[in-house]
Structures are given as C-alpha cells and as structure tokens.
Design a protein around this motif. Sequence first.
Motif, PDB file in Angstrom:
ATOM      1  N   GLY A 184     -30.272  19.049  45.913  1.00  0.00           N
ATOM      2  CA  GLY A 184     -30.779  18.078  44.953  1.00  0.00           C
ATOM      3  C   GLY A 184     -30.448  18.396  43.508  1.00  0.00           C
ATOM      4  N   THR A 185     -29.860  19.556  43.251  1.00  0.00           N
ATOM      5  CA  THR A 185     -29.496  19.910  41.874  1.00  0.00           C
ATOM      6  C   THR A 185     -28.301  19.070  41.437  1.00  0.00           C
ATOM      7  OG1 THR A 185     -30.229  22.194  42.201  1.00  0.00           O
ATOM      8  CG2 THR A 185     -28.756  21.772  40.339  1.00  0.00           C
ATOM      9  N   PRO A 186     -28.421  18.341  40.334  1.00  0.00           N
ATOM     10  CA  PRO A 186     -27.284  17.568  39.842  1.00  0.00           C
ATOM     11  C   PRO A 186     -26.301  18.474  39.100  1.00  0.00           C
ATOM     12  CG  PRO A 186     -29.180  17.223  38.425  1.00  0.00           C
ATOM     13  CD  PRO A 186     -29.632  18.110  39.545  1.00  0.00           C
ATOM     14  N   VAL A 187     -25.008  18.245  39.304  1.00  0.00           N
ATOM     15  CA  VAL A 187     -23.972  19.035  38.635  1.00  0.00           C
ATOM     16  C   VAL A 187     -22.852  18.124  38.164  1.00  0.00           C
ATOM     17  CG1 VAL A 187     -24.445  21.163  39.927  1.00  0.00           C
ATOM     18  CG2 VAL A 187     -22.736  19.552  40.794  1.00  0.00           C
ATOM     19  N   ALA A 188     -22.175  18.572  37.124  1.00  0.00           N
ATOM     20  CA  ALA A 188     -20.968  17.913  36.652  1.00  0.00           C
ATOM     21  C   ALA A 188     -19.791  18.745  37.138  1.00  0.00           C
ATOM     22  CB  ALA A 188     -20.977  17.824  35.131  1.00  0.00           C
TER      23      ALA A 188
ATOM     24  N   ALA B 235     -30.734  13.573  38.070  1.00  0.00           N
ATOM     25  CA  ALA B 235     -30.637  14.208  36.760  1.00  0.00           C
ATOM     26  C   ALA B 235     -31.768  13.812  35.824  1.00  0.00           C
ATOM     27  CB  ALA B 235     -29.292  13.862  36.116  1.00  0.00           C
ATOM     28  N   LYS B 236     -32.277  12.592  35.994  1.00  0.00           N
ATOM     29  CA  LYS B 236     -33.358  12.119  35.127  1.00  0.00           C
ATOM     30  C   LYS B 236     -34.271  11.219  35.957  1.00  0.00           C
ATOM     31  CE  LYS B 236     -34.095  10.606  30.465  1.00  0.00           C
ATOM     32  NZ  LYS B 236     -33.460  10.331  29.194  1.00  0.00           N
ATOM     33  N   PRO B 237     -35.053  11.826  36.832  1.00  0.00           N
ATOM     34  CA  PRO B 237     -35.895  11.014  37.717  1.00  0.00           C
ATOM     35  C   PRO B 237     -36.994  10.279  36.944  1.00  0.00           C
ATOM     36  CG  PRO B 237     -36.456  13.331  37.915  1.00  0.00           C
ATOM     37  CD  PRO B 237     -35.247  13.254  37.028  1.00  0.00           C
ATOM     38  N   GLU B 238     -37.339   9.100  37.432  1.00  0.00           N
ATOM     39  CA  GLU B 238     -38.427   8.336  36.819  1.00  0.00           C
ATOM     40  C   GLU B 238     -39.784   8.915  37.210  1.00  0.00           C
ATOM     41  OE1 GLU B 238     -38.133   4.134  37.444  1.00  0.00           O
ATOM     42  OE2 GLU B 238     -36.005   4.111  36.949  1.00  0.00           O
TER      43      GLU B 238
END
Length: 171
Positions: free
Chosen positions: A100-104, A143-146
């Motif tokens: 679940g970790t967001p990465v670029a 990355a930016k959950p509500e």
Amino acid sequence: MTDIAAFPDSVTGETVRALIGAYTLPTGYDYEKNGKWIETGTRNAILSNRAVDKVPGSVPVRRAVIASRCDLRGQPTDEGFFAWGDKYYDMLQETELVVGTPVAALHESADKNWLFVQAYHYAGWIPTSAAAFCSAEDFARYAKPEDYITVTAARIPSGETVLDTGGTPPC
C-alpha cells in the motif's frame, strides 16, 4: 520527507542520477552473509546494473503502489554486504516498504528486475515485481487518502477480548 502525493509528472535526469549516485557500495563491508569475499567483478556488475548512463535528460515519473512487502535497497541487488562475521546487518538494506505504500518509479535497472523509486521517506531500489503501476486516480487514493485515522494514544480499548473475560487465549 517527500510529499509523494504532490510528486511531479517528470524530473530531470540529473536529479535521478544524483539520487542513484547518493548510494555507493559500502567499504569495510566486503563479505556475503556466509562470509565469502565479494569479488570486484560482482561489485562492478551491481554498479553496471544501475544503468545510470540510460537515464534520459527528462524522466517521466510512473506511479505505483507496493503490492508485496519488499526491501528498499541502496543498490539493485539481493546481494548483502556484511562486515566479516556479521550475519544480520546488511549495509545495502535501507528500509522496507509495506503493501500500500505509494512510490514514484524513476528508473529501471539494466536487467529490468529492479526499480529505483522515491517513497515518502526514502529513495532506493525495489524488485520490479513488488510494484503495481496505477493511474493517477488510484495513486492518489494511497498517497493522499480522504479517510484516515490518527492514533494519539498508546492504547485504544477495542471492547471485550478473550483475555478481558478470563477466557483462554487462542494459541
């Protein structure tokens, strides 16, 4: 810390090369986990696999979410670099990334088995198989959950448990 939700759609090749180049092969940690000396040829192959010369002038950022727990490493290799006699502290291991970790994703190794990524707290190499590429919309959900929860207490009561009722805990 990097605001991964606001990461740009592209970065300069110079930036990516600098991030990759920030990690060098450790000196004084010249042994595999089993105590075998790491040869110069192995070291050169690891460095070559970074394919730094293939980084373009402008790097399009690919967004991904970690799909399986993985190590984030300083070099694109599973090879560990240890001090003589040490079996526990691998000098290439930077941290781990959980599901679940967001990465670029910024670059791919020459053998295509590794991705150089930027997470919110580290940059480094992960196995390509650990990343699930996704749309900008899906990426934003991670990355930016509500909806999120912030825990500010050391203990949160969750109601009755087996231990609270005097029962036998499951084994």
